[in-house]
Design a protein around this motif. Sequence first.
Motif, PDB file in Angstrom:
ATOM      1  N   GLN A  84     -10.368   0.173 -19.343  1.00  0.00           N
ATOM      2  CA  GLN A  84      -9.071   0.681 -18.906  1.00  0.00           C
ATOM      3  C   GLN A  84      -8.866   0.449 -17.415  1.00  0.00           C
ATOM      4  OE1 GLN A  84      -9.323   4.732 -20.274  1.00  0.00           O
ATOM      5  NE2 GLN A  84      -8.344   4.263 -22.233  1.00  0.00           N
ATOM      6  N   LEU A  85      -9.922   0.613 -16.630  1.00  0.00           N
ATOM      7  CA  LEU A  85      -9.833   0.364 -15.193  1.00  0.00           C
ATOM      8  C   LEU A  85      -9.513  -1.102 -14.922  1.00  0.00           C
ATOM      9  CD1 LEU A  85     -10.199   1.279 -12.242  1.00  0.00           C
ATOM     10  CD2 LEU A  85     -12.637   0.801 -12.505  1.00  0.00           C
ATOM     11  N   ARG A 134      -2.068  -8.153   3.019  1.00  0.00           N
ATOM     12  CA  ARG A 134      -0.979  -7.400   2.399  1.00  0.00           C
ATOM     13  C   ARG A 134      -1.277  -7.121   0.924  1.00  0.00           C
ATOM     14  NH1 ARG A 134       4.131 -10.598   5.177  1.00  0.00           N
ATOM     15  NH2 ARG A 134       3.837  -9.682   7.249  1.00  0.00           N
ATOM     16  N   ALA A 135      -1.877  -8.090   0.253  1.00  0.00           N
ATOM     17  CA  ALA A 135      -2.213  -7.905  -1.161  1.00  0.00           C
ATOM     18  C   ALA A 135      -3.259  -6.810  -1.338  1.00  0.00           C
ATOM     19  CB  ALA A 135      -2.725  -9.223  -1.759  1.00  0.00           C
ATOM     20  N   THR A 136      -4.312  -6.816  -0.526  1.00  0.00           N
ATOM     21  CA  THR A 136      -5.345  -5.787  -0.663  1.00  0.00           C
ATOM     22  C   THR A 136      -4.789  -4.409  -0.329  1.00  0.00           C
ATOM     23  OG1 THR A 136      -6.157  -6.298   1.565  1.00  0.00           O
ATOM     24  CG2 THR A 136      -7.308  -7.319  -0.280  1.00  0.00           C
ATOM     25  N   ARG A 137      -3.927  -4.344   0.676  1.00  0.00           N
ATOM     26  CA  ARG A 137      -3.309  -3.065   1.032  1.00  0.00           C
ATOM     27  C   ARG A 137      -2.414  -2.570  -0.114  1.00  0.00           C
ATOM     28  NH1 ARG A 137       0.187  -3.613   5.870  1.00  0.00           N
ATOM     29  NH2 ARG A 137      -1.279  -5.268   5.936  1.00  0.00           N
ATOM     30  N   ALA A 138      -1.615  -3.466  -0.679  1.00  0.00           N
ATOM     31  CA  ALA A 138      -0.732  -3.087  -1.783  1.00  0.00           C
ATOM     32  C   ALA A 138      -1.537  -2.657  -3.011  1.00  0.00           C
ATOM     33  CB  ALA A 138       0.197  -4.242  -2.142  1.00  0.00           C
ATOM     34  N   LEU A 139      -2.638  -3.361  -3.282  1.00  0.00           N
ATOM     35  CA  LEU A 139      -3.482  -2.983  -4.414  1.00  0.00           C
ATOM     36  C   LEU A 139      -4.133  -1.624  -4.185  1.00  0.00           C
ATOM     37  CD1 LEU A 139      -5.206  -6.364  -5.305  1.00  0.00           C
ATOM     38  CD2 LEU A 139      -3.579  -5.091  -6.695  1.00  0.00           C
ATOM     39  N   ALA A 140      -4.613  -1.395  -2.971  1.00  0.00           N
ATOM     40  CA  ALA A 140      -5.238  -0.108  -2.660  1.00  0.00           C
ATOM     41  C   ALA A 140      -4.237   1.030  -2.836  1.00  0.00           C
ATOM     42  CB  ALA A 140      -5.787  -0.118  -1.239  1.00  0.00           C
ATOM     43  N   ILE A 141      -3.009   0.841  -2.383  1.00  0.00           N
ATOM     44  CA  ILE A 141      -1.969   1.867  -2.521  1.00  0.00           C
ATOM     45  C   ILE A 141      -1.627   2.081  -3.995  1.00  0.00           C
ATOM     46  CG2 ILE A 141       0.465   2.372  -2.062  1.00  0.00           C
ATOM     47  CD1 ILE A 141       0.031   0.968   0.686  1.00  0.00           C
ATOM     48  N   ALA A 142      -1.487   0.995  -4.745  1.00  0.00           N
ATOM     49  CA  ALA A 142      -1.137   1.098  -6.167  1.00  0.00           C
ATOM     50  C   ALA A 142      -2.243   1.806  -6.945  1.00  0.00           C
ATOM     51  CB  ALA A 142      -0.884  -0.286  -6.750  1.00  0.00           C
ATOM     52  N   LEU A 143      -3.488   1.453  -6.671  1.00  0.00           N
ATOM     53  CA  LEU A 143      -4.602   2.077  -7.389  1.00  0.00           C
ATOM     54  C   LEU A 143      -4.778   3.531  -6.972  1.00  0.00           C
ATOM     55  CD1 LEU A 143      -7.161  -0.861  -7.395  1.00  0.00           C
ATOM     56  CD2 LEU A 143      -5.653  -0.114  -9.237  1.00  0.00           C
ATOM     57  N   LYS A 144      -4.603   3.813  -5.692  1.00  0.00           N
ATOM     58  CA  LYS A 144      -4.713   5.186  -5.219  1.00  0.00           C
ATOM     59  C   LYS A 144      -3.620   6.050  -5.843  1.00  0.00           C
ATOM     60  CE  LYS A 144      -5.290   7.902  -1.024  1.00  0.00           C
ATOM     61  NZ  LYS A 144      -5.291   7.878   0.446  1.00  0.00           N
ATOM     62  N   GLY A 145      -2.431   5.477  -6.021  1.00  0.00           N
ATOM     63  CA  GLY A 145      -1.335   6.187  -6.671  1.00  0.00           C
ATOM     64  C   GLY A 145      -1.639   6.534  -8.114  1.00  0.00           C
ATOM     65  N   ARG A 146      -2.519   5.754  -8.747  1.00  0.00           N
ATOM     66  CA  ARG A 146      -2.927   6.024 -10.135  1.00  0.00           C
ATOM     67  C   ARG A 146      -4.185   6.877 -10.180  1.00  0.00           C
ATOM     68  NH1 ARG A 146      -1.204   1.616 -14.054  1.00  0.00           N
ATOM     69  NH2 ARG A 146      -2.060   3.099 -15.535  1.00  0.00           N
ATOM     70  N   GLY A 147      -4.663   7.316  -8.995  1.00  0.00           N
ATOM     71  CA  GLY A 147      -5.837   8.179  -8.940  1.00  0.00           C
ATOM     72  C   GLY A 147      -7.154   7.443  -8.995  1.00  0.00           C
ATOM     73  N   ILE A 148      -7.159   6.161  -8.643  1.00  0.00           N
ATOM     74  CA  ILE A 148      -8.369   5.351  -8.717  1.00  0.00           C
ATOM     75  C   ILE A 148      -8.849   5.044  -7.312  1.00  0.00           C
ATOM     76  CG2 ILE A 148      -9.331   3.136  -9.446  1.00  0.00           C
ATOM     77  CD1 ILE A 148      -7.153   3.144 -11.637  1.00  0.00           C
ATOM     78  N   THR A 149     -10.107   5.345  -7.053  1.00  0.00           N
ATOM     79  CA  THR A 149     -10.736   4.978  -5.785  1.00  0.00           C
ATOM     80  C   THR A 149     -11.946   4.135  -6.110  1.00  0.00           C
ATOM     81  OG1 THR A 149     -12.036   7.016  -5.781  1.00  0.00           O
ATOM     82  CG2 THR A 149      -9.954   7.044  -4.584  1.00  0.00           C
ATOM     83  N   LEU A 150     -12.034   2.985  -5.486  1.00  0.00           N
ATOM     84  CA  LEU A 150     -13.161   2.074  -5.744  1.00  0.00           C
ATOM     85  C   LEU A 150     -14.138   2.075  -4.594  1.00  0.00           C
ATOM     86  CD1 LEU A 150     -11.205  -0.907  -7.276  1.00  0.00           C
ATOM     87  CD2 LEU A 150     -12.453   0.853  -8.460  1.00  0.00           C
TER      88      LEU A 150
END
Length: 150
Positions: A84-85, A134-150
């Motif tokens: 799922q991740l 910009r892509a890594t920042r956008a991905l980090a924000i999108a994943l953090k918004g879904r409650g995912i921290t890597l």
Amino acid sequence: MMRLSERYGDRPLVELPMLFHRILQNGIRDYFRRNKVRSTWMMLFSSLSATNEDRDDHDPLETLRPADGSYPDESPAAALERSQLIEIIEEAVSQLPSRQREAFLMRYWEELDVSETAKVMGCSEGSVKTHCSRATRALAIALKGRGITL
């Protein structure tokens, strides 16, 4: 470049950059699809192979090895969570703007360096760095918004 010149040589010059980028994106997608299918079948065939002397008594299930990247000791719940991740990450990557996604995948998926990525994308090394950042920042924000921290 060959596909572009063979199939679209009669098109106006204004359309060529757009066509080139689309052909490049499709080529990259096709490459990874083929590799995924190829590696799946190669793993299955190599896992089920037997030597000549024990073909009669050979049980394929006894020689089946787990695929590379799989986790044989992983519980079903952990495997489901991991799959799922991965789906969430793939979805987030697919929602990136095309140039950012292209730079991100080339740099971190295909492991090209900055200069190689710049040559393929037809832009400067600074642009590649900007797109990746910009892509890594956008991905980090999108994943953090879904409650995912890597």
